[in-house]
Motif scaffolding. Structure first.
Motif, PDB file in Angstrom:
ATOM      1  N   TYR A 114     105.773  34.605 -13.058  1.00 23.15           N
ATOM      2  CA  TYR A 114     104.787  35.527 -13.605  1.00 23.15           C
ATOM      3  C   TYR A 114     103.583  34.760 -13.889  1.00 23.15           C
ATOM      4  O   TYR A 114     103.926  33.366 -14.569  1.00 23.15           O
ATOM      5  N   TRP A 115     102.265  35.364 -13.735  1.00 19.58           N
ATOM      6  CA  TRP A 115     100.968  34.566 -13.872  1.00 19.58           C
ATOM      7  C   TRP A 115     100.125  35.465 -14.506  1.00 19.58           C
ATOM      8  O   TRP A 115     100.087  36.607 -14.581  1.00 19.58           O
ATOM      9  N   GLY A 116      99.203  34.766 -15.263  1.00 17.56           N
ATOM     10  CA  GLY A 116      98.232  35.342 -15.989  1.00 17.56           C
ATOM     11  C   GLY A 116      97.051  35.258 -15.055  1.00 17.56           C
ATOM     12  O   GLY A 116      97.154  34.955 -13.672  1.00 17.56           O
ATOM     13  N   GLN A 117      95.870  35.864 -15.369  1.00 14.95           N
ATOM     14  CA  GLN A 117      94.667  36.378 -14.776  1.00 14.95           C
ATOM     15  C   GLN A 117      93.987  34.911 -14.568  1.00 14.95           C
ATOM     16  O   GLN A 117      93.117  34.719 -13.427  1.00 14.95           O
ATOM     17  N   GLY A 118      94.152  34.069 -15.301  1.00 14.16           N
ATOM     18  CA  GLY A 118      93.173  32.651 -15.550  1.00 14.16           C
ATOM     19  C   GLY A 118      92.244  32.736 -16.257  1.00 14.16           C
ATOM     20  O   GLY A 118      91.594  33.850 -16.533  1.00 14.16           O
ATOM     21  N   THR A 119      91.673  31.538 -16.968  1.00 14.52           N
ATOM     22  CA  THR A 119      90.569  31.384 -17.613  1.00 14.52           C
ATOM     23  C   THR A 119      89.863  30.495 -16.977  1.00 14.52           C
ATOM     24  O   THR A 119      90.328  29.118 -16.796  1.00 14.52           O
ATOM     25  N   GLN A 120      88.541  30.390 -17.112  1.00 18.91           N
ATOM     26  CA  GLN A 120      87.544  29.208 -16.559  1.00 18.91           C
ATOM     27  C   GLN A 120      87.420  28.094 -17.587  1.00 18.91           C
ATOM     28  O   GLN A 120      86.923  28.697 -18.707  1.00 18.91           O
ATOM     29  N   VAL A 121      87.347  27.051 -16.999  1.00 19.81           N
ATOM     30  CA  VAL A 121      87.169  25.687 -18.070  1.00 19.81           C
ATOM     31  C   VAL A 121      86.294  25.050 -17.295  1.00 19.81           C
ATOM     32  O   VAL A 121      86.430  24.565 -16.038  1.00 19.81           O
ATOM     33  N   THR A 122      85.116  24.632 -17.950  1.00 22.69           N
ATOM     34  CA  THR A 122      83.995  23.872 -17.221  1.00 22.69           C
ATOM     35  C   THR A 122      83.431  22.759 -18.148  1.00 22.69           C
ATOM     36  O   THR A 122      83.217  23.236 -19.311  1.00 22.69           O
ATOM     37  N   VAL A 123      83.761  21.619 -17.645  1.00 23.92           N
ATOM     38  CA  VAL A 123      83.241  20.618 -18.484  1.00 23.92           C
ATOM     39  C   VAL A 123      82.121  19.828 -17.597  1.00 23.92           C
ATOM     40  O   VAL A 123      82.089  19.317 -16.465  1.00 23.92           O
ATOM     41  N   SER A 124      80.973  19.748 -18.531  1.00 23.01           N
ATOM     42  CA  SER A 124      79.724  19.120 -18.079  1.00 23.01           C
ATOM     43  C   SER A 124      79.635  17.867 -18.302  1.00 23.01           C
ATOM     44  O   SER A 124      80.039  17.226 -19.447  1.00 23.01           O
TER      45      SER A 124
END
Length: 125
Positions: A114-124
Motif C-alpha cells: 500500500y502506498w500514499g500519493q506522496g508529498t513534495q519536499v524541496t530543500v533550497s
C-alpha cells in the motif's frame, strides 16, 4: 485494505527541519510495518526508513544517507506514522511516499502493498 495519506511536505532551507505525517485507514494498523521512500526527478524510488509493527521492540531502520538526521516513529492509537527530518540537505529534495505492508519490515519498495500519493519536499541551498 489500507489507505494512506501523507502530509507535511514543503519548501525549507538547507539545515532546516520538516515533519511528515502519514495517516492510515483500517483497524489493523498496528499489524503493518510502515516505511518512507522517496523519489527524486529522474531517479529510482529509494528506501528512507522503516518501523516494525511492534514498535515496542524498537525496530527501526534507516538508509545510510539519512541516519542520524531522520527519525521514524508511529502512534498506533492515531493510525499515524511520522518522519522527523532534521539538518535537511538539497539532496533530500524528492517526493516522499508512505508505504505499508502486513508483517515485518523490508527495505525494497516491491515488498510494500500500500502506498500514499506522496508529498513534495524541496530543500533550497
Amino acid at each position: 485494505q489500507v489507505h494512506l495519506v501523507e502530509s507535511g511536505g514543503g519548501l525549507v532551507q538547507a539545515g532546516g527541519s520538516l515533519r511528515l505525517s502519514c495517516a492510515a485507514s483500517g483497524r489493523t494498523f498496528s499489524s503493518y510495518a510502515m516505511a518512507w521512500f522517496r523519489q527524486a526527478p529522474g531517479k529510482e524510488r529509494e528506501f528512507v526508513a522503516t518501523i516494525n509493527f511492534n514498535w515496542s521492540s524498537g525496530t527501526t531502520y534507516y538508509a545510510d544517507s539519512v541516519k542520524g538526521r531522520f527519525t521514524i516513529s508511529r502512534d498506533n492509537t492515531k493510525n499515524t506514522v511520522y518522519l522527523q527530518m532534521n539538518s535537511l540537505k538539497p539532496e533530500d529534495t524528492a517526493v516522499y511516499y508512505c508505504a505499508a505492508r502486513y508483517g515485518s519490515v523490508r527495505y525494497e519498495a516491491a515488498q510494500y502493498d500500500y502506498w500514499g500519493q506522496g508529498t513534495q519536499v524541496t530543500v533550497s541551498s
